[in-house]
Structures are given as C-alpha cells and as structure tokens.
Design an enzyme around this catalytic site. Structure first.
Site, PDB file in Angstrom:
ATOM      1  N   ARG A 173      49.597  31.876  48.149  1.00 23.86           N
ATOM      2  CA  ARG A 173      48.443  32.291  47.360  1.00 23.86           C
ATOM      3  C   ARG A 173      48.803  33.570  46.603  1.00 23.86           C
ATOM      4  O   ARG A 173      49.538  34.430  47.094  1.00 23.86           O
ATOM      5  CB  ARG A 173      47.270  32.560  48.302  1.00 23.86           C
ATOM      6  N   THR A 193      42.576  22.952  39.630  1.00 22.40           N
ATOM      7  CA  THR A 193      43.670  22.988  40.579  1.00 22.40           C
ATOM      8  C   THR A 193      44.345  21.624  40.491  1.00 22.40           C
ATOM      9  O   THR A 193      43.844  20.731  39.835  1.00 22.40           O
ATOM     10  CB  THR A 193      43.071  23.253  41.977  1.00 22.40           C
ATOM     11  N   SER A 252      40.343  31.167  49.101  1.00 25.24           N
ATOM     12  CA  SER A 252      40.496  29.938  48.333  1.00 25.24           C
ATOM     13  C   SER A 252      39.771  28.785  49.010  1.00 25.24           C
ATOM     14  O   SER A 252      39.565  28.789  50.230  1.00 25.24           O
ATOM     15  CB  SER A 252      41.984  29.586  48.204  1.00 25.24           C
ATOM     16  N   GLY A 295      39.302  20.974  42.249  1.00 28.55           N
ATOM     17  CA  GLY A 295      37.845  20.982  42.153  1.00 28.55           C
ATOM     18  C   GLY A 295      37.189  22.295  42.500  1.00 28.55           C
ATOM     19  O   GLY A 295      35.976  22.348  42.691  1.00 28.55           O
ATOM     20  N   ASP A 313      38.662  35.103  41.875  1.00 32.03           N
ATOM     21  CA  ASP A 313      38.243  34.541  43.159  1.00 32.03           C
ATOM     22  C   ASP A 313      37.879  35.612  44.181  1.00 32.03           C
ATOM     23  O   ASP A 313      37.382  35.290  45.263  1.00 32.03           O
ATOM     24  CB  ASP A 313      39.358  33.652  43.740  1.00 32.03           C
TER      25      ASP A 313
END
Length: 560
Positions: A95, A371, A442, A463, A413
């Site tokens: 990540r 994604t 995430s 999504g 995010d």
C-alpha cells in the site's frame, strides 16, 4: 457424431486447450484472470514457460500497467495474498505511504475546511508508490523464473505497442475534452505525430518501456533509486508535491500474516490491515453463518435486508477501529473476528425494519472505484489473489512524460479533517488520520478460500468502498449457494457501508417489488448499473474454472 465420440472430443479439447462457455473458461494446467485479455495472456504464457503463480501474477500486473493504465500501475499500490497447494498462506502489503512531509491538516485551508479537490487532484494527493516494491518482494521470496523473464513481456508491450481498444480510446477522448482539468494527460494516448491512436492501431509507450527496462534490469532499485527516483523528485518539485528521493529510498513492502476465518467447512484467507477487506468480509461471513437459509431465500426481501444489516454493522466497526497496524498497534482484530461478536450483532437485527446509522459516531471515507484485480493459479494448485490501484480512474491525472506512468491520488483515502464526521461519509476518526510514512486504510479485498485445506476459490474486485461487499457476496454465492464462478460473479449484488445510510443496488437485477418492500422497511435505495468487476477462479477435481466480470469489457480468463 455419436454421444460417446462427442464426449471423447470434449475431454481431449479440455486436456489440450481452454474451453469457453458463456463467461466461464476451463483448463487443466493453470489459469490467469484479469481485466485485460492481453495481460491475462501474458500471465498464461509465463505459466507455459514453467513459471509458478507468483511469476504469472507479477508478469500480469506489469502487463496491466501497460494495457490498463486507469488502474494497472507502477505508480500506485496494493495487496497480494498467496497460498501454496498445501494451504500455507502469506500476504504482501505494498500500500502507498504518506510522504515524510505530510501532516494531518495538509488539505485544510486557513479556516480548517477541506480545500476542494486538493486531496485527489494535486501533486500533494500522491502517496509514495508501492507496487514495484511489493511485486519484487513477492517474487524474490516465491518466484521460480528470473525477475528479468517476468518483467520483459511488459517492456515489450510498452515499447513495441499493442492494439488500441475502444475503452482506452474513449478515455483519450474524455481527457482531450477536459484539457483544463487534466493538462498532463494531454498526449498520453498519442502517437509520434501527436494524434490520438485510433482503435485497431498500435499504441506504443516508449517512455514507460524505458522505465520498465530499468525495473527489469535493476529490480526495485530501478524505481526507488537512480534515474527514476531523481525524475520523480523533480516532478514533485515542479508541481508543488512533497515526495522526495528520501521517501522513495525509505519505502518498503511488508510481508504480513493474513487474517483467517471459517465458514462451515471452508477456510477464508484474506488481507489484514491496512486493508480493511479481510476483517470486514470475515465478520460478515460470521454473521451469515448464523442464518438458516431454509427460511432466507436468495435475493428475497428478507435476504437483501439481512445482507444490508450485516454490512451496516461490519462497516461501522471498520470505520471505528481499522487503520495502518504500524501506527495502530491496539486494533481489536481478534474481537472483530470473534464469532461471538457475530452472534451478538445478529441478535440486534430487526427483520421487520432497517436500523438507522448514527452519524454522530463514525462513518466511511469514500474511495475511488478504479482499482483492478487479478487471480492466478498454477498447475500445482498454488494461488495468488492480487488487488492494486491508483485510487481514481487514472489516479491523480498527473503523469511524468519522461517516465510514462500515471501517479496515484491515494492520499485522499486518509481522513482529511481530524475529528469531523458527516452523514455524507467524511470521517475524522484517529486510526486513519494522515501521518508521515503511514499507509492509508483500504477496502481492497483479495481473497483465497480453501476447501479441505487447499486453495479452492480465488477472487477479488475493484470498486472502492464497494469492494468488500461485492467480494463477500460472491464468496457466499459460491460456498453457500453452490454457484459456478461465472454465475456467482454475475449475480445481483448490493452495497451498504454504514454512512451514507442507504442500500446501493444493481438496477437491472433487483426486482421493483423487492425495492418497494425494502423502502417500506425504512431503507433508502439508490441504483447503480453494476457493482464491482470481479475476477475469479475455482479449482476442483483437477479442473480450473475461471471467469471475468462481463462488465470488464476487455477482461478475460485465460488458461491452457
């Protein structure tokens, strides 16, 4: 042709080649499923050369960085779940991270309000990319072929080009029509004459090919050090970004223990935080295990209501408790995965009316939908489930023309405003506030389900915030309702994420009567054309069965 002769021909074809019926593909020697047929074929070819699931996954991921630039990437990050054919599993966390100069108020103005679009459409929205480090680390530990062999196909795809498709061409037209907002995307899809490449023509990406060549030759150092790192730092300085060569040099991917759950006789393996997917999915599966499906008919009003209420509770816990484990060492993971908690939560569900989400407590940050996921199994039954992203489609919309890849906008995010939660979904809880070198929470949910201790189902989806729920329902479809993988992927799905307090549903797949019944129970309903874009494989009795979501367009399950 006699029935016996036909059966023999069918078996011979199954042994030698892939057979496709509807959206489902069959093979005996391995399979790759991704949102790009070219990338899936790249991974399949690596399997044919003797590569294993990790080799094929790495090759497919790099190929997607060329053929699916809206989400396939070397400028973003993600997660990889690996399970060998004996059921031993591990995961790799790559990540993105907040840069060293990041602060928890970096997207606020002098009045403490979030500056519009600052955490999604600016160079400061770019997190330190993790994809190259993650793929390199996974390959270093489990790869069979050389690193050069698995990266070379992507180099060739970028340098020699591939056929422009209509999906990419439409993206090019979109960016061409909004030059003011996306100045750096101008020319991205163009040929050497400066014209947008037409569908059917060959699209070459020379700069990306050069970058991939450095990665091929120097491993992860080809991205995080040397020429590429210098150019990334120069790009950031020129565009008011804050990532430096030091950020890149300090970035490391982490091998983490998976989270595990059980559903009846199946074992569920998925990604631990900073992905919230595994914990949230398993907690919902635990709630579904309390249900008698003799009285809860699939897709009935009661079924959809119960799904929504389970999602509501699981997503509320997600928002309250989960974040980067390196900054939140006391997250109550064991508590969230305890089946006793599931029993207690199910007991609070009123089957006659909707619970109301309390926005004064906590909610969900919105996440970008773009994604991408790939699923791989090799001939020995080893499995990889890999999900990675740029956040929004084409990330920040910012690209260094000399490097040829698009940067993410993953800083969006994080919770942008400490302590502030709204009914629209913005939250300010501490676990996911911005801190230097922190990984943002995430929803990516790469999953491998084991049966009798061996990989059985490999699944995942893009999504954004809907990922967990689309994967959850697909897993349930396979192991509870005994659906084939293509049917499980295409079946109706819903989404509820605590806040906003509403059920999102696939418009063409949920009956009008059911919608009205759910409204009468107190649910707000909002339609979507489709939820998710799932890529899955089932392996049983020596046969691989794979399917790509019909909504993926260019996607394909490819085996041999």
């Amino acid at each position: 042709m006699s029935i016996r002769l036909f059966a023999l021909v069918l078996l011979l074809c199954l042994f030698l080649n892939s057979i496709t019926t509807k959206a489902q593909t069959y093979s005996r020697n391995g399979m790759v499923v991704s949102t790009s047929s070219v990338a899936s074929e790249t991974g399949r070819d690596i399997l044919k050369k003797g590569g294993n699931a990790i080799d094929a996954a790495v090759a497919t991921a790099f190929a997607l960085a060329v053929t699916h630039p809206s989400a396939g990437n070397i400028g973003g990050g993600g997660f990889l779940v690996y399970m060998d054919n004996e059921g031993t599993a591990t995961t790799f966390d790559f990540r993105e991270k907040a840069p060293l100069k990041a602060t928890d108020d970096m997207f606020l103005d002098e009045n403490g309000d979030v500056i519009e679009n600052s955490n999604h459409f600016s160079a400061k929205a770019i997190g330190v990319p993790g994809t190259v480090a993650g793929l390199y680390k996974a390959h270093e530990k489990f790869g069979k072929l050389s690193w050069q062999e698995v990266v070379q196909p992507a180099v060739e795809l970028a340098s020699n080009g591939f056929t422009m498709n209509w999906s990419l061409y439409q993206s090019a037209q979109y960016f061409e029509g909004d030059k003011e907002r996306y100045p750096q995307m101008q020319g991205f899809f163009s040929n050497e004459n400066g014209d947008i490449v037409e569908p059917g023509d060959i699209w070459k990406q020379t700069a990306l090919g050069n970058t991939l060549s450095l990665i091929r030759d120097k491993g992860s150092d080809g991205f995080y050090k040397g020429v590429v790192a210098k150019k990334i730092e120069a790009f950031m300085k020129a565009n008011n970004g804050i990532i430096t060569k030091k950020d890149l040099a300090k970035y490391v991917a982490i091998e983490r223990k998976p989270v595990f759950g059980t559903y009846k006789d199946y074992q569920i393996c998925s990604m631990a935080p900073p992905s919230s997917g595994g914990v949230t999915l398993i907690s919902m599966m635990d709630m579904m295990e309390q249900v008698s499906f003799d009285t809860l008919e699939f897709n009935s009003t009661a079924y959809v209501h119960f799904l929504a209420e389970a999602m509501r509770r699981a997503y509320a816990n997600r928002a309250k408790h989960l974040g980067d484990p390196d900054f939140n060492p006391d997250m109550p993971i064991d508590f969230l995965l305890d089946k006793q908690l599931a029993k207690e939560q199910v007991a609070t569900i009123d089957m006659q009316k909707a619970t109301k989400s309390d926005s004064s407590k906590f909610g969900q940050m919105p996440e970008g939908d773009n994604t991408t996921h790939l699923s791989v199994m090799d001939k020995d039954g080893n499995a990889v489930s890999l999900t990675y992203t740029l956040e929004y489609a084409y990330g920040s919309g910012m690209v260094d023309k000399e490097l040829g890849f698009i940067f993410n906008n993953e800083m969006g995010d994080f919770n942008p405003k400490p302590g502030v939660t709204t009914t629209r979904g913005q939250i300010g809880t501490k676990p996911n506030l911005i801190e230097p070198e922190k990984r943002m929470l995430s929803s990516m949910t790469p999953v491998i389900v084991a049966k009798d201790g061996k990989p059985y189902l490999v699944i995942g989806s893009p999504g954004g915030r809907t990922i967990i729920n689309t994967v959850f329902q697909t897993v349930l479809n396979v192991i509870e309702f005994d659906m084939e993988i293509d049917d499980a992927i295409e079946a109706m799905k819903i989404h509820h994420q605590w806040l906003p307090d509403r059920i999102m549903y696939e418009e063409l797949l949920l009956s009008p009567d059911t919608r009205e019944a759910l409204k009468s129970m107190g649910h707000e309903m909002i339609s979507r054309t489709r939820l998710g874009q799932l890529m899955g494989i089932i392996y049983e009795d020596g046969i691989f069965k794979g399917a790509s979501d019909s909504s993926s367009g260019e996607g394909a399950a490819v085996g041999y």
